[in-house]
Design a protein around this motif. Sequence first.
Motif, PDB file in Angstrom:
ATOM      1  N   GLY A 185     -12.863   5.218   1.170  1.00 24.60           N
ATOM      2  CA  GLY A 185     -13.136   3.794   1.470  1.00 24.60           C
ATOM      3  C   GLY A 185     -12.780   2.687   0.591  1.00 24.60           C
ATOM      4  O   GLY A 185     -12.425   1.934   1.217  1.00 24.60           O
ATOM      5  N   MET A 186     -13.391   2.764  -0.497  1.00 24.99           N
ATOM      6  CA  MET A 186     -13.124   1.773  -2.270  1.00 24.99           C
ATOM      7  C   MET A 186     -11.477   1.523  -1.687  1.00 24.99           C
ATOM      8  O   MET A 186     -11.506   0.329  -1.730  1.00 24.99           O
ATOM      9  N   GLY A 187     -10.777   2.495  -1.537  1.00 26.13           N
ATOM     10  CA  GLY A 187      -9.311   2.255  -1.873  1.00 26.13           C
ATOM     11  C   GLY A 187      -9.089   1.157  -0.577  1.00 26.13           C
ATOM     12  O   GLY A 187      -8.083   0.722  -0.962  1.00 26.13           O
ATOM     13  N   VAL A 188      -9.127   1.575   0.269  1.00 22.08           N
ATOM     14  CA  VAL A 188      -8.949   0.661   1.750  1.00 22.08           C
ATOM     15  C   VAL A 188      -9.692  -0.805   1.326  1.00 22.08           C
ATOM     16  O   VAL A 188      -9.059  -1.415   1.526  1.00 22.08           O
ATOM     17  N   ALA A 189     -10.447  -0.691   0.695  1.00 15.53           N
ATOM     18  CA  ALA A 189     -11.480  -2.261   0.814  1.00 15.53           C
ATOM     19  C   ALA A 189     -10.766  -2.818  -0.715  1.00 15.53           C
ATOM     20  O   ALA A 189     -10.248  -4.188  -0.088  1.00 15.53           O
ATOM     21  N   VAL A 190     -10.304  -2.314  -1.680  1.00 13.25           N
ATOM     22  CA  VAL A 190      -9.683  -2.679  -2.478  1.00 13.25           C
ATOM     23  C   VAL A 190      -8.225  -3.544  -1.580  1.00 13.25           C
ATOM     24  O   VAL A 190      -7.622  -4.390  -2.605  1.00 13.25           O
ATOM     25  N   THR A 191      -7.286  -2.442  -1.182  1.00 15.74           N
ATOM     26  CA  THR A 191      -6.299  -2.594  -0.797  1.00 15.74           C
ATOM     27  C   THR A 191      -6.125  -3.808   0.033  1.00 15.74           C
ATOM     28  O   THR A 191      -5.079  -5.505  -0.274  1.00 15.74           O
ATOM     29  N   PHE A 192      -7.379  -4.418   0.779  1.00 15.48           N
ATOM     30  CA  PHE A 192      -7.654  -5.268   2.152  1.00 15.48           C
ATOM     31  C   PHE A 192      -7.691  -6.288   1.363  1.00 15.48           C
ATOM     32  O   PHE A 192      -6.955  -7.467   0.986  1.00 15.48           O
ATOM     33  N   ILE A 208     -16.575  -5.462  -5.806  1.00 15.54           N
ATOM     34  CA  ILE A 208     -15.272  -5.227  -5.770  1.00 15.54           C
ATOM     35  C   ILE A 208     -15.087  -6.889  -6.300  1.00 15.54           C
ATOM     36  O   ILE A 208     -13.496  -7.187  -7.422  1.00 15.54           O
ATOM     37  N   THR A 209     -15.748  -7.638  -6.472  1.00 16.29           N
ATOM     38  CA  THR A 209     -15.650  -8.809  -7.491  1.00 16.29           C
ATOM     39  C   THR A 209     -14.636  -8.908  -8.213  1.00 16.29           C
ATOM     40  O   THR A 209     -14.402  -9.741  -9.048  1.00 16.29           O
ATOM     41  N   THR A 210     -16.129  -7.267  -9.739  1.00  9.78           N
ATOM     42  CA  THR A 210     -15.531  -7.272 -10.763  1.00  9.78           C
ATOM     43  C   THR A 210     -14.816  -6.349 -11.014  1.00  9.78           C
ATOM     44  O   THR A 210     -14.451  -6.042 -11.931  1.00  9.78           O
ATOM     45  N   ASN A 211     -13.584  -6.120  -9.541  1.00  9.23           N
ATOM     46  CA  ASN A 211     -12.714  -5.439  -9.608  1.00  9.23           C
ATOM     47  C   ASN A 211     -11.094  -5.946 -10.891  1.00  9.23           C
ATOM     48  O   ASN A 211     -10.848  -6.870 -10.519  1.00  9.23           O
ATOM     49  N   CYS A 212     -11.177  -5.571 -11.730  1.00  3.96           N
ATOM     50  CA  CYS A 212      -9.993  -6.030 -12.824  1.00  3.96           C
ATOM     51  C   CYS A 212      -8.570  -5.717 -11.843  1.00  3.96           C
ATOM     52  O   CYS A 212      -7.886  -6.961 -11.504  1.00  3.96           O
ATOM     53  N   ALA A 213      -8.565  -5.252 -10.878  1.00 12.10           N
ATOM     54  CA  ALA A 213      -7.158  -4.869 -10.698  1.00 12.10           C
ATOM     55  C   ALA A 213      -7.016  -5.959  -9.382  1.00 12.10           C
ATOM     56  O   ALA A 213      -5.375  -6.375  -9.506  1.00 12.10           O
ATOM     57  N   VAL A 214      -7.960  -6.437  -8.856  1.00 11.27           N
ATOM     58  CA  VAL A 214      -8.151  -8.308  -7.821  1.00 11.27           C
ATOM     59  C   VAL A 214      -7.665  -9.178  -8.788  1.00 11.27           C
ATOM     60  O   VAL A 214      -6.897  -9.973  -8.054  1.00 11.27           O
ATOM     61  N   GLY A 237       0.735  -7.100  -3.279  1.00  5.72           N
ATOM     62  CA  GLY A 237      -0.132  -6.727  -4.019  1.00  5.72           C
ATOM     63  C   GLY A 237      -1.203  -5.553  -2.817  1.00  5.72           C
ATOM     64  O   GLY A 237      -2.014  -4.735  -3.555  1.00  5.72           O
ATOM     65  N   PHE A 238      -0.517  -5.387  -2.074  1.00  6.92           N
ATOM     66  CA  PHE A 238      -0.551  -4.809  -1.121  1.00  6.92           C
ATOM     67  C   PHE A 238      -0.169  -3.331  -1.405  1.00  6.92           C
ATOM     68  O   PHE A 238      -0.851  -2.431  -1.394  1.00  6.92           O
ATOM     69  N   PHE A 239       0.845  -3.453  -1.816  1.00  2.00           N
ATOM     70  CA  PHE A 239       1.356  -2.146  -2.991  1.00  2.00           C
ATOM     71  C   PHE A 239       0.968  -1.478  -3.945  1.00  2.00           C
ATOM     72  O   PHE A 239       0.214  -0.522  -4.018  1.00  2.00           O
ATOM     73  N   GLY A 240      -0.192  -2.642  -4.913  1.00  2.00           N
ATOM     74  CA  GLY A 240      -0.468  -2.058  -5.745  1.00  2.00           C
ATOM     75  C   GLY A 240      -1.782  -1.720  -5.309  1.00  2.00           C
ATOM     76  O   GLY A 240      -2.351  -0.398  -5.753  1.00  2.00           O
ATOM     77  N   GLY A 241      -2.787  -1.924  -4.395  1.00  2.00           N
ATOM     78  CA  GLY A 241      -3.722  -1.578  -3.561  1.00  2.00           C
ATOM     79  C   GLY A 241      -4.129  -0.328  -3.065  1.00  2.00           C
ATOM     80  O   GLY A 241      -4.309   0.639  -2.994  1.00  2.00           O
ATOM     81  N   ILE A 242      -2.338   0.444  -2.680  1.00  2.00           N
ATOM     82  CA  ILE A 242      -1.913   1.647  -1.920  1.00  2.00           C
ATOM     83  C   ILE A 242      -1.873   2.474  -3.145  1.00  2.00           C
ATOM     84  O   ILE A 242      -2.362   3.586  -2.927  1.00  2.00           O
ATOM     85  N   GLY A 243      -1.330   1.986  -4.279  1.00  2.00           N
ATOM     86  CA  GLY A 243      -1.325   2.871  -5.600  1.00  2.00           C
ATOM     87  C   GLY A 243      -2.905   3.356  -5.704  1.00  2.00           C
ATOM     88  O   GLY A 243      -2.691   3.805  -6.659  1.00  2.00           O
ATOM     89  N   PHE A 244      -3.390   2.176  -5.835  1.00  2.00           N
ATOM     90  CA  PHE A 244      -5.048   2.533  -6.460  1.00  2.00           C
ATOM     91  C   PHE A 244      -5.497   2.915  -5.650  1.00  2.00           C
ATOM     92  O   PHE A 244      -6.100   4.155  -5.352  1.00  2.00           O
ATOM     93  N   LEU A 245      -5.319   3.386  -4.215  1.00  2.41           N
ATOM     94  CA  LEU A 245      -5.327   4.253  -2.767  1.00  2.41           C
ATOM     95  C   LEU A 245      -5.451   5.473  -3.323  1.00  2.41           C
ATOM     96  O   LEU A 245      -6.172   6.195  -3.125  1.00  2.41           O
ATOM     97  N   ILE A 246      -3.745   5.628  -3.812  1.00  2.00           N
ATOM     98  CA  ILE A 246      -3.607   7.233  -3.702  1.00  2.00           C
ATOM     99  C   ILE A 246      -4.232   7.895  -4.934  1.00  2.00           C
ATOM    100  O   ILE A 246      -4.602   8.905  -5.310  1.00  2.00           O
ATOM    101  N   SER A 247      -4.098   6.738  -6.239  1.00  2.00           N
ATOM    102  CA  SER A 247      -4.231   7.092  -7.705  1.00  2.00           C
ATOM    103  C   SER A 247      -6.306   7.586  -7.130  1.00  2.00           C
ATOM    104  O   SER A 247      -7.145   8.636  -7.927  1.00  2.00           O
ATOM    105  N   ILE A 248      -7.597   7.039  -6.398  1.00  2.00           N
ATOM    106  CA  ILE A 248      -8.494   7.275  -6.517  1.00  2.00           C
ATOM    107  C   ILE A 248      -8.496   8.355  -5.913  1.00  2.00           C
ATOM    108  O   ILE A 248     -10.019   9.285  -5.801  1.00  2.00           O
ATOM    109  N   VAL A 249      -8.040   8.577  -4.228  1.00  2.00           N
ATOM    110  CA  VAL A 249      -8.349   9.873  -4.104  1.00  2.00           C
ATOM    111  C   VAL A 249      -7.540  10.708  -4.635  1.00  2.00           C
ATOM    112  O   VAL A 249      -8.527  11.793  -4.575  1.00  2.00           O
ATOM    113  N   ILE A 250      -6.589  11.147  -5.884  1.00  2.00           N
ATOM    114  CA  ILE A 250      -6.545  11.828  -5.930  1.00  2.00           C
ATOM    115  C   ILE A 250      -7.515  12.503  -6.643  1.00  2.00           C
ATOM    116  O   ILE A 250      -8.036  13.115  -7.083  1.00  2.00           O
TER     117      ILE A 250
END
Lengths: 177, 201, 207
Positions: free
Chosen positions: B40-47, B110-116, B146-159
């Motif tokens: 859920g977090m990964g999808v929200a961050v990607t978005f 997410i506001t204080t997420n460095c990735a964004v 931005g989109f693919f960076g988010g996907i990268g975040f999603l992949i690593s947080i799920v792993i």
Amino acid sequence: MKQYVKPITVMLSIILLCGGLLAILSDLLFVTQEERINRAINKIYSGEDVKLEQTIDLSTVDMTEFNDLGVIKACYKLSNDDYLVLSTGKKGYSNGTVTTYVAIDINLKVRNVVEDSYTGQTLMAKLSGLYQSFIGKSATQSQEDISEIVTGATKSANAASNSVYVALQLVSLVIGG
Amino acid sequence: MGTLLLIALTATFINNFVVVQFLGICPFLGVSKDTKSAFGMGVAVTFIMTLTCLITYPIYTSILVPLGLEYLEIIVFIFVIASLVQMIESVLKKFSPTLYNSMGIYLPLITTNCAVLGVAELVIDVGTAEALGLASMGLLNSVAYGFFGGIGFLISIVIMSGLREKLKNAPFNKHLKGFPIAMITATFIAMAFYVFSMISL
Amino acid sequence: MGKLKKIASDGLIFSNPTLRLVLGTCPTLALTTAASNGIGMGLAVTFVLICSNVLISLLKNVIPNTVRIPAFILIIATFVTVVKLVMDKFLPDLYSSLGVYLPLIVVNCIILGRAESFAFKNPVFDSALDGLFMGLGFTGAMTLMGAVREILSNGSIFDISIWNANSFSIGFFGSSAGAFLTYGLFIAIFNYVVNKIQKKLAKKEAK
């Protein structure tokens, strides 16, 4: 309605104050391109009296064949007849880039190299003695010869050596042509 | 097409936002205790990352740069992100309560997420464009980054969450429990991602 | 006096932001490749922390509760921009090695966290001290980690070579995986030491 007045006034006044402060500071502390060049010159020729003489027009020089390795940002002629080239080398560690100032003397040999900025990993920036090892390399050497400098760290040094290589090629075109 | 593929590879794997560039570590450690919330977090961050690039890049290139106001970039970016997050939260609450229930609780974080903020800063950096062989990013490429960076975040947080679920009942020394063992788990993920840095484009 | 001691020991040891609270992890992992980066980043964060704590503490009666978070972020972002401008002018080398992580101080959880949990409730002087010691705790932890990683991966400390890195160095500690491992082990060791100290203090008090 009344409960909105105070928050909005406070926020607006904070925004105005901060914006004003930043506007003044950024005017005071603005770093011009010329100052950046002078910083690099000071680092390369520590103490010697060398000045920027002219900016070389690069519109007539064709560097497209080196586009895979690096890009030239600018080229300057200095008062001691050396050339100073600002170039970006590609294909570094995890596809990072390194931008360097390369000082090249009239015999097409590298006098010194200083780093301007880089992207990618911080690892490569700290390789001790990396930039000193380029001193004396010449434009007749191939790209492999130039990159063969730091043992065991070839990949990380790649972008830096590409940047030096394209700078040398540019100056040889400028002088030769 | 080739550029988009290059961006996908670079942003997702070679320069993975979490384990290579260390952006967004807080949620990576904080919200990775079980796979469902990590997803859920990964999808929200990607978005949010995609939308942030879509808004901040035009603001920077067509408003701040022509007016010579580059020094306001940090303030403007963080405000865009904060209001974007707030807006999406209220929109979701109103129109899609189911989606809000599954994604909403992660939004304020997410506001204080460095990735964004990081992706907003990276797409306006000349170095990012140069590494991809472009003179400047352009809107489409920025949004893709931005989109693919988010996907990268999603992949690593799920792993990460999968590994942490397995390790939940493992008998560790009590000083290693919690953050230390999470960091050591992340070490191995980072080592796996190290392989991608050998790809030369 | 007791208050000063409490703020100092909290910031440096018992709630050390890096090693106990595990806040502000992104710059810690990314910039500890060298000890000098650690000091530079640490001092930048300390400066922002002190300034924002003081200002927020001064304005705590003016800022309405409803807009406090946007107001905090605005104040923090302003000080970060000030640091960015000053550093670009006077410390260009450090500026280029901190790179994208300098603007990211804005979203560093330590600063927003201290604004919310300390400065908004306490008087100005205490907030300034809290900012100072929290910042020093962050700086200390980052410098120590940077030193360990620099010695192991490059054979040098603060750019001064100790031994020839070509003959012996563990490149792993300079890579991203090494960052995670070093940080994890540091937290574990620090937790162990702090638990020992706390037990000793509790025993002393019981007597």
